[in-house]
Scaffold this motif. Structure first.
Motif, PDB file in Angstrom:
ATOM      1  N   SER A 126      44.955  75.198  37.264  1.00  0.00           N
ATOM      2  CA  SER A 126      45.770  76.253  38.124  1.00  0.00           C
ATOM      3  C   SER A 126      45.052  76.525  39.577  1.00  0.00           C
ATOM      4  O   SER A 126      43.866  75.903  39.434  1.00  0.00           O
ATOM      5  CB  SER A 126      45.688  77.444  37.284  1.00  0.00           C
ATOM      6  OG  SER A 126      44.407  77.823  37.013  1.00  0.00           O
ATOM      7  N   GLY A 127      45.451  77.257  40.317  1.00  0.00           N
ATOM      8  CA  GLY A 127      44.938  77.667  41.396  1.00  0.00           C
ATOM      9  C   GLY A 127      43.390  78.278  41.329  1.00  0.00           C
ATOM     10  O   GLY A 127      42.489  77.593  41.722  1.00  0.00           O
ATOM     11  N   SER A 128      43.326  79.185  40.321  1.00  0.00           N
ATOM     12  CA  SER A 128      42.251  79.861  40.108  1.00  0.00           C
ATOM     13  C   SER A 128      41.015  78.802  39.353  1.00  0.00           C
ATOM     14  O   SER A 128      39.822  78.791  40.114  1.00  0.00           O
ATOM     15  CB  SER A 128      42.409  80.798  38.961  1.00  0.00           C
ATOM     16  OG  SER A 128      43.090  81.893  39.374  1.00  0.00           O
ATOM     17  N   VAL A 129      41.299  77.907  38.742  1.00  0.00           N
ATOM     18  CA  VAL A 129      40.360  76.963  38.090  1.00  0.00           C
ATOM     19  C   VAL A 129      40.051  76.105  39.526  1.00  0.00           C
ATOM     20  O   VAL A 129      38.883  75.715  39.569  1.00  0.00           O
ATOM     21  CB  VAL A 129      41.099  76.119  36.852  1.00  0.00           C
ATOM     22  CG1 VAL A 129      40.186  75.040  36.493  1.00  0.00           C
ATOM     23  CG2 VAL A 129      41.201  77.230  35.989  1.00  0.00           C
ATOM     24  N   GLY A 159      40.834  89.168  51.199  1.00  0.00           N
ATOM     25  CA  GLY A 159      41.106  87.905  50.603  1.00  0.00           C
ATOM     26  C   GLY A 159      41.379  87.903  48.947  1.00  0.00           C
ATOM     27  O   GLY A 159      41.278  88.706  48.415  1.00  0.00           O
ATOM     28  N   TYR A 160      42.215  86.841  48.772  1.00  0.00           N
ATOM     29  CA  TYR A 160      42.610  86.747  47.350  1.00  0.00           C
ATOM     30  C   TYR A 160      42.364  85.302  46.977  1.00  0.00           C
ATOM     31  O   TYR A 160      42.922  84.323  47.703  1.00  0.00           O
ATOM     32  CB  TYR A 160      44.021  87.130  46.990  1.00  0.00           C
ATOM     33  CG  TYR A 160      44.494  87.066  45.494  1.00  0.00           C
ATOM     34  CD1 TYR A 160      43.872  87.819  44.542  1.00  0.00           C
ATOM     35  CD2 TYR A 160      45.142  85.878  45.109  1.00  0.00           C
ATOM     36  CE1 TYR A 160      44.238  87.434  43.084  1.00  0.00           C
ATOM     37  CE2 TYR A 160      45.429  85.454  43.897  1.00  0.00           C
ATOM     38  CZ  TYR A 160      44.939  86.271  42.754  1.00  0.00           C
ATOM     39  OH  TYR A 160      45.124  86.338  41.500  1.00  0.00           O
ATOM     40  N   HIS A 161      41.783  85.082  45.831  1.00  0.00           N
ATOM     41  CA  HIS A 161      41.359  83.383  45.464  1.00  0.00           C
ATOM     42  C   HIS A 161      41.704  83.254  43.741  1.00  0.00           C
ATOM     43  O   HIS A 161      41.495  82.118  43.426  1.00  0.00           O
ATOM     44  CB  HIS A 161      40.114  83.054  45.686  1.00  0.00           C
ATOM     45  CG  HIS A 161      39.729  82.983  47.240  1.00  0.00           C
ATOM     46  ND1 HIS A 161      40.422  82.333  48.074  1.00  0.00           N
ATOM     47  CD2 HIS A 161      38.985  84.006  48.045  1.00  0.00           C
ATOM     48  CE1 HIS A 161      40.012  82.697  49.089  1.00  0.00           C
ATOM     49  NE2 HIS A 161      39.220  83.565  49.500  1.00  0.00           N
ATOM     50  N   GLY A 162      42.372  84.229  42.873  1.00  0.00           N
ATOM     51  CA  GLY A 162      42.626  84.050  41.688  1.00  0.00           C
ATOM     52  C   GLY A 162      41.906  85.127  40.847  1.00  0.00           C
ATOM     53  O   GLY A 162      41.172  85.968  41.128  1.00  0.00           O
ATOM     54  N   PHE A 272      38.388  76.005  52.377  1.00  0.00           N
ATOM     55  CA  PHE A 272      39.757  76.532  52.470  1.00  0.00           C
ATOM     56  C   PHE A 272      40.684  76.448  51.305  1.00  0.00           C
ATOM     57  O   PHE A 272      40.899  75.283  50.423  1.00  0.00           O
ATOM     58  CB  PHE A 272      40.403  75.663  53.551  1.00  0.00           C
ATOM     59  CG  PHE A 272      39.951  75.975  55.174  1.00  0.00           C
ATOM     60  CD1 PHE A 272      38.978  76.902  55.266  1.00  0.00           C
ATOM     61  CD2 PHE A 272      40.711  75.324  56.094  1.00  0.00           C
ATOM     62  CE1 PHE A 272      38.701  77.226  56.468  1.00  0.00           C
ATOM     63  CE2 PHE A 272      40.172  75.455  57.220  1.00  0.00           C
ATOM     64  CZ  PHE A 272      39.242  76.408  57.535  1.00  0.00           C
ATOM     65  N   ASP A 273      41.097  77.863  50.856  1.00  0.00           N
ATOM     66  CA  ASP A 273      42.019  77.955  49.831  1.00  0.00           C
ATOM     67  C   ASP A 273      43.440  77.978  50.344  1.00  0.00           C
ATOM     68  O   ASP A 273      43.861  78.971  51.059  1.00  0.00           O
ATOM     69  CB  ASP A 273      41.849  79.472  49.152  1.00  0.00           C
ATOM     70  CG  ASP A 273      42.702  79.705  48.017  1.00  0.00           C
ATOM     71  OD1 ASP A 273      43.771  78.965  47.842  1.00  0.00           O
ATOM     72  OD2 ASP A 273      42.385  80.858  47.301  1.00  0.00           O
ATOM     73  N   GLU A 274      43.967  76.801  50.276  1.00  0.00           N
ATOM     74  CA  GLU A 274      45.400  76.615  50.723  1.00  0.00           C
ATOM     75  C   GLU A 274      46.462  76.334  49.493  1.00  0.00           C
ATOM     76  O   GLU A 274      47.412  76.161  49.642  1.00  0.00           O
ATOM     77  CB  GLU A 274      45.379  75.289  51.521  1.00  0.00           C
ATOM     78  CG  GLU A 274      44.594  75.224  52.548  1.00  0.00           C
ATOM     79  CD  GLU A 274      45.489  75.066  53.899  1.00  0.00           C
ATOM     80  OE1 GLU A 274      46.619  75.678  54.008  1.00  0.00           O
ATOM     81  OE2 GLU A 274      44.987  74.921  54.997  1.00  0.00           O
ATOM     82  N   ILE A 275      46.044  77.405  48.538  1.00  0.00           N
ATOM     83  CA  ILE A 275      46.761  77.386  47.441  1.00  0.00           C
ATOM     84  C   ILE A 275      48.257  77.833  47.502  1.00  0.00           C
ATOM     85  O   ILE A 275      49.208  77.444  47.197  1.00  0.00           O
ATOM     86  CB  ILE A 275      45.900  77.816  46.196  1.00  0.00           C
ATOM     87  CG1 ILE A 275      45.088  77.149  45.623  1.00  0.00           C
ATOM     88  CG2 ILE A 275      46.831  78.531  44.855  1.00  0.00           C
ATOM     89  CD1 ILE A 275      43.825  78.058  45.082  1.00  0.00           C
ATOM     90  N   ALA A 276      48.206  79.142  48.361  1.00  0.00           N
ATOM     91  CA  ALA A 276      49.514  79.588  48.587  1.00  0.00           C
ATOM     92  C   ALA A 276      49.943  78.889  50.112  1.00  0.00           C
ATOM     93  O   ALA A 276      51.329  78.801  50.345  1.00  0.00           O
ATOM     94  CB  ALA A 276      49.196  80.841  49.040  1.00  0.00           C
ATOM     95  N   GLY A 301      47.799  74.328  45.422  1.00  0.00           N
ATOM     96  CA  GLY A 301      48.308  74.475  43.992  1.00  0.00           C
ATOM     97  C   GLY A 301      49.779  74.822  44.098  1.00  0.00           C
ATOM     98  O   GLY A 301      50.316  74.322  45.228  1.00  0.00           O
ATOM     99  N   LYS A 302      50.227  75.742  43.314  1.00  0.00           N
ATOM    100  CA  LYS A 302      51.506  76.510  43.360  1.00  0.00           C
ATOM    101  C   LYS A 302      52.515  75.390  43.783  1.00  0.00           C
ATOM    102  O   LYS A 302      53.216  74.772  42.897  1.00  0.00           O
ATOM    103  CB  LYS A 302      51.232  77.494  44.521  1.00  0.00           C
ATOM    104  CG  LYS A 302      50.534  78.837  44.260  1.00  0.00           C
ATOM    105  CD  LYS A 302      50.586  79.884  45.245  1.00  0.00           C
ATOM    106  CE  LYS A 302      49.928  81.297  44.712  1.00  0.00           C
ATOM    107  NZ  LYS A 302      50.718  81.955  43.735  1.00  0.00           N
ATOM    108  N   ALA A 303      52.908  75.255  45.330  1.00  0.00           N
ATOM    109  CA  ALA A 303      53.943  74.409  45.621  1.00  0.00           C
ATOM    110  C   ALA A 303      53.691  72.954  45.213  1.00  0.00           C
ATOM    111  O   ALA A 303      54.606  71.918  45.468  1.00  0.00           O
ATOM    112  CB  ALA A 303      54.340  74.731  47.011  1.00  0.00           C
TER     113      ALA A 303
HETATM  114  N1  PMP Z   1      44.394  81.419  45.836  1.00  0.00           N
HETATM  115  C1  PMP Z   1      45.437  82.049  46.377  1.00  0.00           C
HETATM  116  C2  PMP Z   1      45.350  82.125  48.008  1.00  0.00           C
HETATM  117  C3  PMP Z   1      46.411  82.475  45.502  1.00  0.00           C
HETATM  118  O1  PMP Z   1      47.535  82.969  46.261  1.00  0.00           O
HETATM  119  C4  PMP Z   1      46.568  82.305  44.160  1.00  0.00           C
HETATM  120  C5  PMP Z   1      47.826  82.753  43.309  1.00  0.00           C
HETATM  121  N2  PMP Z   1      48.381  83.971  43.826  1.00  0.00           N
HETATM  122  C6  PMP Z   1      45.439  81.660  43.652  1.00  0.00           C
HETATM  123  C7  PMP Z   1      44.378  81.353  44.315  1.00  0.00           C
HETATM  124  C8  PMP Z   1      45.436  81.571  42.157  1.00  0.00           C
HETATM  125  O2  PMP Z   1      46.066  80.837  41.607  1.00  0.00           O
HETATM  126  P1  PMP Z   1      46.737  80.420  40.110  1.00  0.00           P
HETATM  127  O3  PMP Z   1      47.555  81.843  40.068  1.00  0.00           O
HETATM  128  O4  PMP Z   1      47.431  79.546  39.982  1.00  0.00           O
HETATM  129  O5  PMP Z   1      45.624  80.526  39.259  1.00  0.00           O
END
Ligand code: PMP
Length: 457
Positions: A126-129, A159-162, A272-276, A301-303
């Motif tokens: 997952s993104g958080s992991v 910021g938001y990273h999980g 760089f958190d490019e998850i979103a 992640g995500k997409a």
């Molecule tokens: N980083 C960012 C920038 C996010 O937007 C998110 C999810 N909203 C995450 C990390 C966490 O990803 P996940 O929900 O897949 O754990």
């Protein structure tokens, strides 16, 4: 009107499904006895078919792309086929000591798409992991480079990273649930970088513009923080150019250039958190490209799977990998993480198909169409008394209200206008699937504007 073909799929009675859910299941950030969810009875193309606890039925364009993920929409034939074909071979095998075609192929594609010198891939579930792994990698890197004691991070307010522990520790300290978890590792935070907005230039090259004095002041704050804390820091982690869940805030790309310079001067890893933001959402394949900056570590992640299955990946530069691989400690030569479902073959197979689609369907034109459609269709919202700001970056449109959104009322009103949104705080936002037609995007903007007018004006 609900589509007859979709209704045929509706399955068991939605009202009883919602009743069975309530009190049994937790939903994201909601109490067990929180508002009743809507039941999804079908999802096809860009549309969700939903049913409310009171029996009301809706067919709505999914303006959330299932939280940034379903960029190609639902039940895409190529993605359905990729999952089916891989399930016909094998669905999962452990990745310890084994490898398989879907993982290798996806890693090759990611390395091909990512900017040089990001050349090595770690798959997470997952993104958080993936953020956890990035933080661990940075700490391991510093230890391998002989700089022990560097295990804190510099992150951004807003910021938001999980939601896992390490990831939460680098989220905004006020909005990021820190007060509920006093044992989170302490990190250092910089102010939110100054806002940037899209200046409409030539259609192919919109530019992000910001206030130069504000940028200079922010860079001075960055330099002072790193002078003060540099020796404790393993790295810096940011969402490049667009802070998502922390406020849908687009900021000056120059700040990323300053981060790159300062990270290099002080031996810090830039993550760089490019998850979103990854895979085109902001109008560049990766948002760091707005600044021409390549990080040492990038999380996606995500997409990545087109929203089909949970999968994330971390990419890192050859130099960083070489330092870790040359660690004096035998254990430190490995990246110390190994989830059970690492590189799940179904997820990798569908991610490969999704990346193929991204290029074959021409994501640049798709994202441009969504951007132009959101700009036009959300423009009337700017003149509503309840609205503070309307902004669009890539395929993301944001309407910021003066007051917190009445979330249940606005969600329902938007559904009545044929749009699924999930507002938070003062924000109603849209990031529809890239495959939306011009008419779908126009319906999203019109539906959001009408719902705000109905509920807040
Ligand atoms: N980083 C960012 C920038 C996010 O937007 C998110 C999810 N909203 C995450 C990390 C966490 O990803 P996940 O929900 O897949 O754990």
């Amino acid at each position: 009107m609900p589509d007859a073909a979709l209704l045929a799929d509706a399955g068991p009675d939605a009202a009883s499904l919602i009743a069975r859910d309530r009190g049994l299941l937790w939903h994201p950030y909601a109490p067990l006895d929180g508002p009743a969810p809507y039941a999804v009875t079908a999802a096809e193309g860009v549309r969700l078919q939903l049913e409310a606890a009171d029996g009301a039925r809706f067919e709505a364009v999914d303006a959330m792309s299932s939280w940034w993920s379903a960029i190609h929409g639902y039940r895409h034939p190529a993605l359905d086929a990729a999952v089916r074909e891989q399930a016909g071979r094998f669905s999962h095998v452990m990745f310890g000591g084994l490898t398989h075609e879907p993982a290798v192929r996806l890693a090759e594609q990611l390395v091909e798409l990512a900017p040089e010198p990001l050349r090595h891939v770690f798959f997470a579930d997952s993104g958080s992991v993936s953020v956890e792994v990035a933080l661990k990698l940075a700490i391991q890197y510093q230890a391998a480079a002989g700089r022990r004691g560097r295990h804190a991070f510099l992150a951004l307010r807003g910021g938001y990273h999980g939601d896992t522990f390490g990831a939460m520790s680098v989220c905004d300290p006020v909005d990021g649930m820190h007060s509920a978890f006093p044992s989170l590792p302490a990190q250092h935070f910089l102010s939110r970088p100054p806002a940037a907005h899209l200046a409409e230039g030539p259609p192919d090259q919109p530019a992000l513009v910001s206030d130069a004095a504000e940028v200079a002041a922010w860079v001075a704050e960055l330099e002072a923080a790193v002078d003060l804390h540099g020796r404790e820091l393993a790295g810096i982690i940011v969402e490049p150019v667009l802070q998502g869940a922390g406020g849908m805030h687009a900021y000056a790309p120059e700040c990323l250039q300053a981060l790159r310079r300062v990270a290099d001067e002080h031996g810090l890893l830039l993550v760089f958190d490019e998850i979103a933001t990854g895979f085109g959402r902001t109008g560049r394949l990766f948002a760091g490209q707005w600044a021409g900056v390549v990080p040492d570590v990038m999380c996606v992640g995500k997409a990545l799977t087109g929203g089909y299955l949970t999968l994330a990946a971390l990419l890192c530069s050859a130099d960083v990998a070489a330092v870790i691989t040359a660690s004096a400690s035998e254990a430190g030569r490995a990246l110390l993480h190994g989830p059970t479902f690492m590189a799940n073959p179904l997820a990798c197979a569908v991610a490969s198909a999704s990346l193929d689609l991204l290029s074959s369907a021409g994501w640049q034109d798709q994202v441009r169409r969504v951007r132009q459609g959101l700009r036009a269709s959300l423009a009337p919202a700017a003149s509503l008394g309840a609205v503070r700001d309307v902004r669009v970056l890539g395929a993301v449109g944001v309407v910021e209200l003066n007051d917190p959104v009445d979330i249940p009322a606005l969600t329902r009103a938007a559904l009545e206008h044929g749009v699924w949104v999930r507002p938070f705080r003062h924000l109603v936002y849209a990031m529809p699937p890239y495959i939306c037609s011009a008419a779908d995007v126009a319906a999203v903007g019109a539906g959001i504007t009408a719902a705000i007018r109905q509920v807040h004006c």
